[in-house]
Design a protein around this motif. Sequence first.
Motif, short mmCIF file in Angstrom:
data_model
loop_
_atom_site.label_atom_id
_atom_site.label_comp_id
_atom_site.label_asym_id
_atom_site.label_seq_id
_atom_site.Cartn_x
_atom_site.Cartn_y
_atom_site.Cartn_z
N SER A 187 0.82 -1.22 0.00
CA SER A 187 0.00 0.00 0.00
C SER A 187 0.85 1.26 0.00
O SER A 187 0.37 2.33 -0.37
CB SER A 187 -0.94 0.02 1.21
OG SER A 187 -0.21 0.11 2.42
N ASP A 196 1.17 2.32 -7.85
CA ASP A 196 -0.07 1.64 -8.21
C ASP A 196 0.18 0.25 -8.78
O ASP A 196 -0.52 -0.71 -8.42
CB ASP A 196 -0.85 2.47 -9.24
CG ASP A 196 -1.48 3.71 -8.62
OD1 ASP A 196 -1.53 3.81 -7.38
OD2 ASP A 196 -1.92 4.60 -9.39
N PHE A 244 1.01 -2.19 -6.05
CA PHE A 244 -0.17 -2.49 -5.24
C PHE A 244 -1.10 -3.44 -6.00
O PHE A 244 -1.64 -4.39 -5.42
CB PHE A 244 -0.90 -1.19 -4.90
CG PHE A 244 -2.13 -1.38 -4.05
CD1 PHE A 244 -2.01 -1.73 -2.72
CD2 PHE A 244 -3.39 -1.22 -4.60
CE1 PHE A 244 -3.15 -1.92 -1.93
CE2 PHE A 244 -4.53 -1.39 -3.83
CZ PHE A 244 -4.41 -1.74 -2.49
N ASP A 297 -2.38 -7.15 -4.98
CA ASP A 297 -3.81 -7.45 -4.93
C ASP A 297 -4.12 -8.72 -5.74
O ASP A 297 -4.85 -9.60 -5.28
CB ASP A 297 -4.59 -6.26 -5.48
CG ASP A 297 -6.09 -6.49 -5.44
OD1 ASP A 297 -6.70 -6.26 -4.38
OD2 ASP A 297 -6.66 -6.90 -6.48
N VAL A 342 -7.69 1.95 -10.90
CA VAL A 342 -7.13 2.79 -9.84
C VAL A 342 -7.03 4.24 -10.32
O VAL A 342 -7.34 5.18 -9.59
CB VAL A 342 -5.75 2.27 -9.41
CG1 VAL A 342 -5.03 3.29 -8.52
CG2 VAL A 342 -5.90 0.95 -8.66
N ARG A 397 -6.94 5.08 -4.76
CA ARG A 397 -5.95 5.13 -3.68
C ARG A 397 -5.70 6.55 -3.18
O ARG A 397 -4.87 6.75 -2.30
CB ARG A 397 -4.64 4.49 -4.15
CG ARG A 397 -4.79 3.03 -4.56
CD ARG A 397 -3.45 2.42 -4.92
NE ARG A 397 -2.60 2.32 -3.75
CZ ARG A 397 -1.26 2.35 -3.80
NH1 ARG A 397 -0.65 2.51 -4.97
NH2 ARG A 397 -0.55 2.23 -2.70
N GLU A 404 -6.55 6.84 0.37
CA GLU A 404 -6.71 5.49 0.91
C GLU A 404 -5.74 4.56 0.19
O GLU A 404 -6.12 3.76 -0.66
CB GLU A 404 -8.14 4.99 0.74
CG GLU A 404 -8.42 3.69 1.47
CD GLU A 404 -9.82 3.13 1.17
OE1 GLU A 404 -10.18 2.13 1.80
OE2 GLU A 404 -10.51 3.68 0.30
N PRO A 405 -4.44 4.63 0.52
CA PRO A 405 -3.42 3.84 -0.19
C PRO A 405 -3.67 2.34 -0.13
O PRO A 405 -3.27 1.60 -1.03
CB PRO A 405 -2.12 4.21 0.55
CG PRO A 405 -2.41 5.55 1.16
CD PRO A 405 -3.85 5.51 1.54
N ASP A 406 -4.32 1.87 0.94
CA ASP A 406 -4.60 0.43 1.08
C ASP A 406 -6.04 0.12 0.72
O ASP A 406 -6.68 -0.73 1.34
CB ASP A 406 -4.29 -0.04 2.50
CG ASP A 406 -5.16 0.67 3.54
OD1 ASP A 406 -5.79 1.68 3.19
OD2 ASP A 406 -5.20 0.20 4.69
N HIS A 407 -6.55 0.79 -0.31
CA HIS A 407 -7.95 0.67 -0.71
C HIS A 407 -8.43 -0.78 -0.68
O HIS A 407 -7.79 -1.68 -1.22
CB HIS A 407 -8.14 1.23 -2.12
CG HIS A 407 -9.52 0.99 -2.64
ND1 HIS A 407 -10.61 1.73 -2.25
CD2 HIS A 407 -9.99 0.05 -3.51
CE1 HIS A 407 -11.69 1.29 -2.86
NE2 HIS A 407 -11.35 0.27 -3.63
#
Length: 230
Positions: A134, A138, A141, A145, A180, A186, A189-192
């Motif tokens: 996070s 992008d 991340f 995910d 994204v 993000r 909210e970087p850890d969406h």
Amino acid sequence: MSSLGPLRPSPLVEQAVDHLREQITGGHWPVGTKIPGETTLAKALGVGRSTVREAVRTLATLGLLRSRQGSGVFVIADRAAEDWPARLRRAAVTDVYEVRMLIEVQAARLAARRRTDEDLAALNAALVGRRAASSGADAEFVDADIALHRAVVAAAHNPVLSDLFGEFVPVLRQGLIDLVDLLGLRTGEPDHGDSAHDALVRAVVAGDAEAAGRAARTELEATMAGLRGL
């Protein structure tokens, strides 16, 4: 009209769209202005009338121009409501998410019924990896995910499902990166989606197939709603 100048011999329609659009967004052709005719524009741009016609059609699609029968073509807005490339990207991401729904909801249900101790360790590690990513870019991340979702699919222990997901990953990865960006997921909210993914993992760990399927569906449907609202 500002000086347009002849175009380079590459995608002429795209260049014509860019040049004509600059006249609108730059204020040279204010809203309400009747633009020059095809012959005049073709001569100024150094292209054929068909190229100008296609460019005008594209700008009309973007909501910048409108043709009035017997009167000509007029500027009706100085900014597109939504750029065409963004519209295409949104449509593509929506298609990706419809397929994700078909694959991953059922995979989550199966994973809750079939997961092994090794699967549980892999799922928890993937969740930790997603949280760690996070703080990254992008693409990093998104990769984390996907690794978590791949772990869920693997825990379903269906080789056909795993192969299908594996074939789907390249399209999914690009779709997620676009998503994204399109939704600004993000931003702030970087850890969406952390709570949703935590719920998914906990349901699989608990062996609750209905809760696992519900968690997967709720996460995907929330994103679909955001896409449709663009």
